[in-house]
Design a protein around this motif. Sequence first.
Motif, PDB file in Angstrom:
ATOM      1  N   GLY A 195       0.811  -1.219   0.000  1.00 52.53           N
ATOM      2  CA  GLY A 195       0.000   0.000   0.000  1.00 52.53           C
ATOM      3  C   GLY A 195       0.838   1.260   0.000  1.00 52.53           C
ATOM      4  N   SER A 196       2.130   1.119   0.284  1.00 53.94           N
ATOM      5  CA  SER A 196       3.027   2.287   0.257  1.00 53.94           C
ATOM      6  C   SER A 196       3.616   2.492  -1.126  1.00 53.94           C
ATOM      7  CB  SER A 196       4.132   2.119   1.302  1.00 53.94           C
ATOM      8  OG  SER A 196       3.551   2.168   2.605  1.00 53.94           O
ATOM      9  N   THR A 252       9.462  -2.281   7.191  1.00 50.07           N
ATOM     10  CA  THR A 252       9.338  -3.308   6.145  1.00 50.07           C
ATOM     11  C   THR A 252      10.688  -3.583   5.491  1.00 50.07           C
ATOM     12  OG1 THR A 252       7.053  -2.649   5.793  1.00 50.07           O
ATOM     13  CG2 THR A 252       8.106  -3.886   4.017  1.00 50.07           C
ATOM     14  N   GLU A 393      -6.261  -8.413  -0.149  1.00 49.59           N
ATOM     15  CA  GLU A 393      -5.662  -8.363   1.187  1.00 49.59           C
ATOM     16  C   GLU A 393      -6.727  -8.088   2.245  1.00 49.59           C
ATOM     17  OE1 GLU A 393      -2.586  -5.291   2.561  1.00 49.59           O
ATOM     18  OE2 GLU A 393      -1.379  -7.087   2.263  1.00 49.59           O
TER      19      GLU A 393
HETATM   20  O1  LIG Z   1       3.775   0.604   4.640  1.00 54.34           O
HETATM   21  P1  LIG Z   1       4.503  -0.561   5.242  1.00 54.34           P
HETATM   22  O2  LIG Z   1       4.366  -0.645   6.723  1.00 54.34           O
HETATM   23  O3  LIG Z   1       5.928  -0.611   4.785  1.00 54.34           O
HETATM   24  O4  LIG Z   1       3.778  -1.888   4.707  1.00 54.34           O
HETATM   25  C1  LIG Z   1       3.788  -2.168   3.340  1.00 54.34           C
HETATM   26  C2  LIG Z   1       2.845  -3.338   3.138  1.00 54.34           C
HETATM   27  O5  LIG Z   1       3.319  -4.373   3.985  1.00 54.34           O
HETATM   28  C3  LIG Z   1       2.485  -5.511   4.125  1.00 54.34           C
HETATM   29  O6  LIG Z   1       2.571  -6.239   2.954  1.00 54.34           O
HETATM   30  C4  LIG Z   1       1.039  -5.192   4.408  1.00 54.34           C
HETATM   31  O7  LIG Z   1       0.278  -6.364   4.287  1.00 54.34           O
HETATM   32  C5  LIG Z   1       0.509  -4.163   3.435  1.00 54.34           C
HETATM   33  O8  LIG Z   1      -0.823  -3.815   3.767  1.00 54.34           O
HETATM   34  C6  LIG Z   1       1.401  -2.946   3.485  1.00 54.34           C
HETATM   35  O9  LIG Z   1       0.923  -1.976   2.569  1.00 54.34           O
END
Ligand SMILES: O=P(O)(O)OC[C@H]1O[C@H](O)[C@H](O)[C@@H](O)[C@@H]1O
Length: 614
Positions: A195-196, A252, A393
């Motif tokens: 989502g980012s 992440t 998701e």
């Molecule tokens: O924005 P962040 O915390 O880096 O997360 C990035 C992505 O990580 C995971 O895959 C979550 O399931 C997503 O919903 C999220 O958008």
Amino acid sequence: MASSLSGLFSSSLKPSKTLSVKALSAPPTRGGDSFSFPHTSKPTHLPLTLSASRSDISHTDAATAAKKELIKDPDALWERYLDWLYQEKDLGLYLDVSRVGFTDEFVVDMEHRFKSAFKAMDELEKGSIANPDEGRMVGHYWLRNSSLVPKPTLKTLIENTLDSICSFADDIIAGKIKPPSSPRFTQILSVGIGGSALGPQFVAEALAPDNPPLKIRFIDNTDPAGIDHQIAQLGPELASTLVIVISKSGGTPETRNGLLEVQKAFREAGLNFAKQGVAITQENSLLDNTARIEGWLARFPMYDWVGGRTSVMSAVGLLPAALQGIDIREMLAGAAIMDEATRTTWLKNNPAALLAMCWYWASDGVGSKDMVILPYKDSLLLFSRYLQQLVMESLGKEFDLDGNTVNQGLTVYGNKGSTDQHAYIQQLREGVHNFFATFIEVLRDRPPGHDWELEPGVTCGDYLFGMLQGTRSALYANGRESISVTIEEVTPRSVGAIIALYERAVGLYASLVNINAYHQPGVEAGKKAAAEVLALQKRVLSVLNEASCKDPVEPLTLDEIADRCHAPEEIEMIYKIIAHMSANDRVLIAEGSCGSPRSVKVYLGECNVDDMYA
Ligand SMILES: O=P(O)(O)OC[C@H]1O[C@H](O)[C@H](O)[C@@H](O)[C@@H]1O
């Protein structure tokens, strides 16, 4: 007592606005009087009063029987089209669900589910813990209407953040804020994943002008070659690149790796990353603290009550969009209008409820059919990728809210029409019937005054229109159902509206199937498994290092490595680790042992004494 659709209009869930209910003008007879297109006036719908009561309907029998009998009579189809057509006049958006075969009995059958879905959504917007598994509120709708927030401090936060995004972007574009060694910023390098990334990518593809003030590119993975490619394409323009690092959690791995790789490139170019770095993350996250301590150019907040897949109307989507010259207040306005339109409990006037109902009907409420997204507009190419995260998701969950194992979901795929007609639509037309289609139609082909007839009376856009309508008819003729979402043109307002439409539809659908749409436990499991592989790799390297520091070097077989790692059960993963490292020249294969994996012997090219006792 006869049940009726009026139950969806019950006083306990008053429609958000009293609708003047007047009989829809009788549909024009075919070839009859001239017909002004419905978008000149919002059609209203009389509640259907049905004789059948819910108790004596067996949903499965009625639905199954009806599924086989899609309407063939053109007059009946035309009437169904008019009867169920939804239109939001201010947005120039309308929704056609007439090619989905739900029956009146089914609609009545769904009444009780919708009542609780509407109630849950109303409570969500008022600040309930709508994400019970993570104990969080769900507030992406507040981003478009800050007066909805349950706490005044959040209203101020939302409004101040929007103002700071706009002023920061204006200053960057005007060159008031500039990089140390360039007259102004010319590029955006967005580092983020999920989502980012998907929201900013969809918005950029849909709305960025041909010559934006800053051109955006993305690092949305931990692929070294992909990262190298983006940095190589920037070349000397790295010096005028604004790097936006986006991560709600701030931790992440893929995003962190991207950041470290980009910072390395900045060092090698003799550039000061902090002067060109922006962080968008939750306050006090690892990323936020890094940006603060290192003195990055700017930091913008993310909130725990906005999920990654619904964050495009936060700084995540708004800052990159504003830097590209996209009118983000128009995006927010379009979303806000759609949010208001999808608050009504008047089923036929709630496009998100109509979508959710169609999804439930078409996929039996268990995801038995896939949702194929077909925008007939190049700029909406990434909509399906965006919806893959938003829908799958949110809905792809093992347990429902009562703890039952349901393995729910709704699979999304698609690219664009008419291009996809030359790829997989053959299967849709004649092959396995495991989908329903959603056409996204854009009426405006080109800006006014730019159209051109490539043959007498026919433009390129006419072909695109014809391909869409032809495919819709051909699919329906072979019993394939479809939904059509029509917008007049791709603008910030219409893009904001379709994002909001699908966010709401997913939320309502999740209630219909009794799941939490706002957490993602499966992703955490994947992250954990990846961490275990990396931990095993470190043990393998340590064992190889010890053997490689011996004199003479002691090459090891896979069995010996697994044994020394105390992980005999991991021998296949160890083999894969060795194969990957060998392909990257990080382990060497001993002479004469290149046979089967059972006999191969490996060692490290050099001994790292420091690691001997790591
Ligand atoms: O924005 P962040 O915390 O880096 O997360 C990035 C992505 O990580 C995971 O895959 C979550 O399931 C997503 O919903 C999220 O958008």
